[in-house]
Design a protein around this motif. Structure first.
Motif, PDB file in Angstrom:
ATOM      1  N   VAL A 178      54.996  43.196  49.093  1.00 14.86           N
ATOM      2  CA  VAL A 178      54.621  42.095  48.076  1.00 14.86           C
ATOM      3  C   VAL A 178      53.197  41.686  48.331  1.00 14.86           C
ATOM      4  O   VAL A 178      52.423  41.692  47.101  1.00 14.86           O
ATOM      5  N   PRO A 179      53.097  41.264  49.427  1.00 21.98           N
ATOM      6  CA  PRO A 179      51.445  40.780  49.752  1.00 21.98           C
ATOM      7  C   PRO A 179      50.341  41.809  49.354  1.00 21.98           C
ATOM      8  O   PRO A 179      49.265  41.670  48.869  1.00 21.98           O
ATOM      9  N   ILE A 180      50.857  43.056  49.440  1.00 15.58           N
ATOM     10  CA  ILE A 180      49.835  44.103  49.553  1.00 15.58           C
ATOM     11  C   ILE A 180      49.689  44.499  47.887  1.00 15.58           C
ATOM     12  O   ILE A 180      48.838  44.768  47.410  1.00 15.58           O
ATOM     13  N   VAL A 181      50.849  44.306  47.212  1.00 14.24           N
ATOM     14  CA  VAL A 181      50.684  44.451  45.611  1.00 14.24           C
ATOM     15  C   VAL A 181      49.772  43.173  45.141  1.00 14.24           C
ATOM     16  O   VAL A 181      48.892  43.522  44.655  1.00 14.24           O
ATOM     17  N   ALA A 182      50.024  42.019  45.711  1.00 15.94           N
ATOM     18  CA  ALA A 182      49.207  40.915  45.361  1.00 15.94           C
ATOM     19  C   ALA A 182      47.657  40.990  45.742  1.00 15.94           C
ATOM     20  O   ALA A 182      46.959  40.610  44.907  1.00 15.94           O
ATOM     21  N   ARG A 183      47.389  41.720  46.608  1.00 10.65           N
ATOM     22  CA  ARG A 183      46.177  41.721  47.123  1.00 10.65           C
ATOM     23  C   ARG A 183      45.282  42.990  46.252  1.00 10.65           C
ATOM     24  O   ARG A 183      44.007  42.737  45.959  1.00 10.65           O
ATOM     25  N   ASN A 184      46.229  44.043  45.934  1.00 10.76           N
ATOM     26  CA  ASN A 184      45.616  44.919  44.901  1.00 10.76           C
ATOM     27  C   ASN A 184      45.392  45.066  43.707  1.00 10.76           C
ATOM     28  O   ASN A 184      44.888  45.666  42.928  1.00 10.76           O
ATOM     29  N   TRP A 185      46.446  44.257  43.036  1.00  8.40           N
ATOM     30  CA  TRP A 185      46.779  44.217  41.880  1.00  8.40           C
ATOM     31  C   TRP A 185      45.843  42.993  41.052  1.00  8.40           C
ATOM     32  O   TRP A 185      46.219  41.850  40.919  1.00  8.40           O
ATOM     33  N   ALA A 186      44.475  43.280  41.434  1.00  9.44           N
ATOM     34  CA  ALA A 186      43.592  42.077  41.070  1.00  9.44           C
ATOM     35  C   ALA A 186      43.466  41.584  39.780  1.00  9.44           C
ATOM     36  O   ALA A 186      43.227  40.438  39.647  1.00  9.44           O
ATOM     37  N   SER A 187      43.904  42.412  38.949  1.00  7.91           N
ATOM     38  CA  SER A 187      43.809  41.854  37.248  1.00  7.91           C
ATOM     39  C   SER A 187      44.851  40.619  37.065  1.00  7.91           C
ATOM     40  O   SER A 187      44.627  39.912  36.214  1.00  7.91           O
ATOM     41  N   LEU A 188      45.812  40.650  37.919  1.00  6.15           N
ATOM     42  CA  LEU A 188      46.964  39.873  37.715  1.00  6.15           C
ATOM     43  C   LEU A 188      47.082  38.753  38.685  1.00  6.15           C
ATOM     44  O   LEU A 188      47.280  37.616  38.397  1.00  6.15           O
ATOM     45  N   THR A 189      46.239  38.934  39.787  1.00  7.18           N
ATOM     46  CA  THR A 189      46.711  38.107  40.952  1.00  7.18           C
ATOM     47  C   THR A 189      45.196  37.570  41.597  1.00  7.18           C
ATOM     48  O   THR A 189      45.016  36.868  42.310  1.00  7.18           O
ATOM     49  N   ASN A 190      44.162  38.198  40.899  1.00  2.00           N
ATOM     50  CA  ASN A 190      42.648  37.997  41.416  1.00  2.00           C
ATOM     51  C   ASN A 190      42.596  38.612  42.952  1.00  2.00           C
ATOM     52  O   ASN A 190      41.519  37.912  43.716  1.00  2.00           O
ATOM     53  N   GLY A 191      43.387  39.225  43.362  1.00  2.00           N
ATOM     54  CA  GLY A 191      43.355  40.047  44.792  1.00  2.00           C
ATOM     55  C   GLY A 191      43.198  38.905  45.852  1.00  2.00           C
ATOM     56  O   GLY A 191      43.987  37.686  45.892  1.00  2.00           O
ATOM     57  N   ALA A 192      42.550  39.501  46.848  1.00  2.00           N
ATOM     58  CA  ALA A 192      42.329  38.614  48.092  1.00  2.00           C
ATOM     59  C   ALA A 192      41.683  37.439  47.955  1.00  2.00           C
ATOM     60  O   ALA A 192      41.816  36.379  48.780  1.00  2.00           O
ATOM     61  N   ALA A 193      40.751  37.189  46.963  1.00  2.00           N
ATOM     62  CA  ALA A 193      40.221  35.895  46.506  1.00  2.00           C
ATOM     63  C   ALA A 193      41.220  35.049  46.169  1.00  2.00           C
ATOM     64  O   ALA A 193      40.718  33.727  46.253  1.00  2.00           O
ATOM     65  N   GLY A 194      42.073  35.051  45.479  1.00  2.00           N
ATOM     66  CA  GLY A 194      43.377  34.390  45.386  1.00  2.00           C
ATOM     67  C   GLY A 194      43.101  33.743  43.877  1.00  2.00           C
ATOM     68  O   GLY A 194      42.024  33.621  43.372  1.00  2.00           O
ATOM     69  N   LEU A 195      43.961  33.315  43.550  1.00  2.00           N
ATOM     70  CA  LEU A 195      44.203  32.655  42.044  1.00  2.00           C
ATOM     71  C   LEU A 195      43.272  31.021  42.058  1.00  2.00           C
ATOM     72  O   LEU A 195      43.408  30.606  42.954  1.00  2.00           O
TER      73      LEU A 195
END
Ligand code: ADP
Ligand code: MG
Length: 685
Positions: A178-195
């Motif tokens: 789940v965190p890996i998806v959050a990191r790489n699905w940048a269009s949804l989650t803004n990636g590692a930079a965070g929302l």
């Protein structure tokens, strides 16, 4: 030494005496009122915003720990990826209140706008409008709980067949994904930079802003709510079924617990708690990054549960608060003291040491110490019971079952000439071994049938195939006309087939009453919602079930009745056998399958049990019995089947079977006659 300990205990006892003098009911109410009063007044009395913030974080961890406690503590499913559901709830709120997604405005969104979920906003490009999501925090809390629960079910459905270590590994993987998806699905989650720009909650038009106090109150209310939900679930039919699965899955299934459904339920409810907390946490921080939901978070929550006491609702709350405040208050204070002490004594090492980054090491040490000295955690889920007094143990046993038990609804089957159970041509193979070979057997309604045979002849396998524990290779098993082969174990119990196990399978840490109540699982209706809401019918059901069990336990005289609050693990062997029979009886079976019920009992106890089984049969309980003691078989059974190497080698009335040559040979060895002949030879010599 011993004098000082005794004086210290008497000192604390003296201190506690006025408190202990209050009856338990009011004492509990007073304690809770005091606790919540302190919790509610804390931000008013102590107006340090940073400290209130730490407390709000600690409360958020307490809700996480409460959720994981349902999965790990109640249902016994080791989940190492729990933070994944925390992340799902967090991103749900984060995405639906920030500027992360900006689809073009359309009539559809104008419709959604009526519900206050979106608002139009001028596009950055300057032409046209885009959507700004404005999900309310108060709506997001239940929504994230539901979404996380749905994810929990979707993830659990294929994986909850696994047990123990395997489940732990799969959940670990999920927690990483789940965190890996959050990191790489940048269009949804803004990636590692965070929302960015996650909206703060508003209440009656006032934004929570950056003050910690409103968050603190929301968190405290969430903790209170989830404590209530956890307590009510634990003390219900659902909680008992979870604990049954935790203690012995096979016995739980045999007592009518639908394991798959209840495990999924535990997973879903645990995930719901985490999803809700995720929404809260992100609303408070107003950002979400993948790092916030990694493996260390799952481990930390697990440590809180273990530290506080696995399965103990108040324990895990205390554990979560303690460890979280240790991290945010005490370690920092301690670091400062050590640094100052270092500069005082001139030690460069002590002057620069920082304990906060070593938090995981410190958690590890705490865990090791707990495992060594206090395995059940700060507040253990089960308390040790006082042993019975000599008089209680040796009180006169009211033996046997009387007519008073008839209204209980036990038995009631009459010998009407029909067959309760018809086993036809059943074959069971374990690889190359044929444990049962085309076995035929009938049990007349209202009768007692015994199965005897040497060890390894397939008797227990016969019970296992009837109760759905092992699959049949061929044949049919009909129970009052219904085919049992192909049904799951809990469905077979529901039809009225209850059993005991040769090597006693109870739920050891649960009390006698809880064990027997689990036997009623299939006959009660309370589900997860009614367990929490407790409508009048559900309360009545629970009350009546308990009263029924207490009455039914008198079948065993006063063997079990004085011990209902004792953990069964602490009972004598004979009493454990009795609890197992009582548990089977609690399901109000139409047929009772007893696998060597008198094994390990002394002659007096054997006689007593035989008498009780006989009386139960008189009340109309059909019995199928595996038994080694031939005198028990002769007094109880109408018909005896003899198994040898998976074949039925003889059947008939006990006396006929006793004289059968083949039976003697099976029991006394292949060459019983030869032995006789040998004796003759000795005599001649
Ligand atoms: P009994 O109860 O008459 O002593 P069982 O029914 O327990 O005998 O066992 C019959 C035979 O089947 C034994 O040889 C036993 O080793 C074998 N057996 C029983 N259960 C299994 C199993 N789950 N897997 C493999 N073999 C089994
Ligand atoms: Mg056996």
């Amino acid at each position: 030494m011993s004098a000082s300990t005794s004086s210290s205990t008497s000192f604390s006892a003296t201190l506690m005496r006025p408190i202990m003098a209050i009856p338990p009911g009011p004492r509990k109410v007073m304690g809770l009122t005091l606790l919540w009063a302190v919790a509610l007044l804390f931000p008013i009395v102590h107006s340090n915003d940073a400290d209130i913030d730490s407390m709000a974080n600690a409360a958020a961890y307490a809700t996480l720990a409460l959720g994981l406690n349902i999965v790990v503590g109640f249902a016994g499913l080791l989940d190492l990826g729990y933070a994944a559901f925390f992340a799902i709830g967090a991103y749900l709120y984060g995405i639906l209140t920030s500027f992360q997604l900006e689809p073009a405005w359309s009539p559809f969104w104008a419709f959604v706008q009526h519900f206050g979920l979106v608002a139009p906003m001028p596009a950055e490009s300057g032409t046209g409008q885009v959507v700004h999501f404005t999900l309310s925090f108060w709506l997001a809390l239940p929504l994230s709980a539901i979404v996380a629960a749905a994810c929990g079910m979707a993830f659990g459905a294929p994986t909850l067949r696994l047990r123990g270590d395997y489940l732990a590994i799969v959940t670990l993987g999920f927690g990483e994904i789940v965190p890996i998806v959050a990191r790489n699905w940048a269009s949804l989650t803004n990636g590692a930079a965070g929302l960015n720009g996650v909206a703060a909650p508003t209440l009656f038009g006032h934004s929570f802003g950056v003050s910690a106090t409103p968050y603190y109150y929301v968190a405290i209310l969430m903790v209170a709510l989830l404590i209530l939900v956890s307590n009510r679930l634990r003390d219900s039919r659902i909680g008992r079924a979870w604990m049954a699965i935790r203690e012995d899955e096979i016995a739980a299934g045999a007592m009518g617990v639908n394991r798959t459904r209840l495990k999924l339920l535990a997973f879903a409810i645990g995930a719901a708690f985490a999803g809700m907390t995720g929404t809260f946490y992100v609303a408070k921080l107003q950002t979400a990054t993948p790092e916030m939901f990694g493996f260390p978070v799952s481990v930390m929550v697990l440590v809180m549960v273990v530290f506080g006491g696995i399965g103990s609702v108040w324990g895990v709350v205390v554990g979560a608060f303690f460890l979280q405040l240790l991290q945010s208050w005490w370690l920092q204070d301690l670091t400062i003291w050590i640094n100052e002490f270092g500069s005082l004594v001139g030690s460069r090492f002590l002057e620069h040491v920082d304990l906060v980054p070593s938090i995981e090491l410190i958690f590890g040490i705490i865990l090791v110490v707990m495992m060594l000295y206090r395995r059940d955690g700060l507040i253990p889920a089960t308390r040790a019971q006082k042993a019975l007094s000599f008089d209680q143990q040796h009180a006169v046993v009211r033996r046997g079952v009387t007519e008073d038990f008839l209204p209980l609804g036990l038995g009631g089957e009459s010998r009407d000439g029909t067959n309760a159970l018809e086993v036809k041509g059943v074959t069971v193979r374990f690889g190359g071994l044929t444990a049962l070979n085309a076995v035929d057997l009938v049990v007349p309604t209202g009768g007692v049938v015994a199965v005897i045979g040497p060890n390894g002849s397939g008797k227990s396998t016969l019970f296992n195939v009837i109760t759905g524990l092992v699959p049949a290779d061929s044949g049919s098993i009909r129970f009052h006309g219904d085919e049992l082969i192909g049904l799951a174990d809990h469905e077979i119990l529901k039809k009225g087939v209850a059993r005991t196990f040769q090597n006693i399978r109870l739920f050891p840490t649960l009390t006698v009453l809880q064990n027997v109540m689990i036997g009623m699982h299939a006959r009660l209706k309370t589900g997860p919602f009614s367990a929490v809401i407790r409508p009048p019918w559900s309360r009545r059901e629970e009350r009546e079930a308990e009263a029924w069990v207490l009455e039914m336990l008198k079948v065993f005289g006063n063997r079990l009745s004085p011990r209902i609050t004792q953990a069964v693990g602490a009972l004598s062997y004979a009493n454990r056998r009795r609890v197992e029979i009582a548990r089977a009886l609690a399901s109000r079976p139409r047929i009772l399958l007893l696998d060597e019920p008198t094994a390990g009992m002394n002659p007096a106890e054997t006689l007593e049990l035989a008498e009780q089984v006989k009386m139960l049969n008189k009340l109309g309980v059909t019995v199928l019995l595996i038994e080694h003691k031939l005198d028990v078989v002769t007094t109880l059974a109408d018909t005896v089947y003899v198994l040898d190497h998976g074949d039925v080698i003889a059947s008939g009335k006990p006396d006929e079977v006793r004289r059968n040559d083949e039976v003697l040979r099976a029991y006394l060895g292949r060459n019983a006659q030869a032995a006789n002949a040998g004796m003759g030879a000795v005599h001649v010599a």
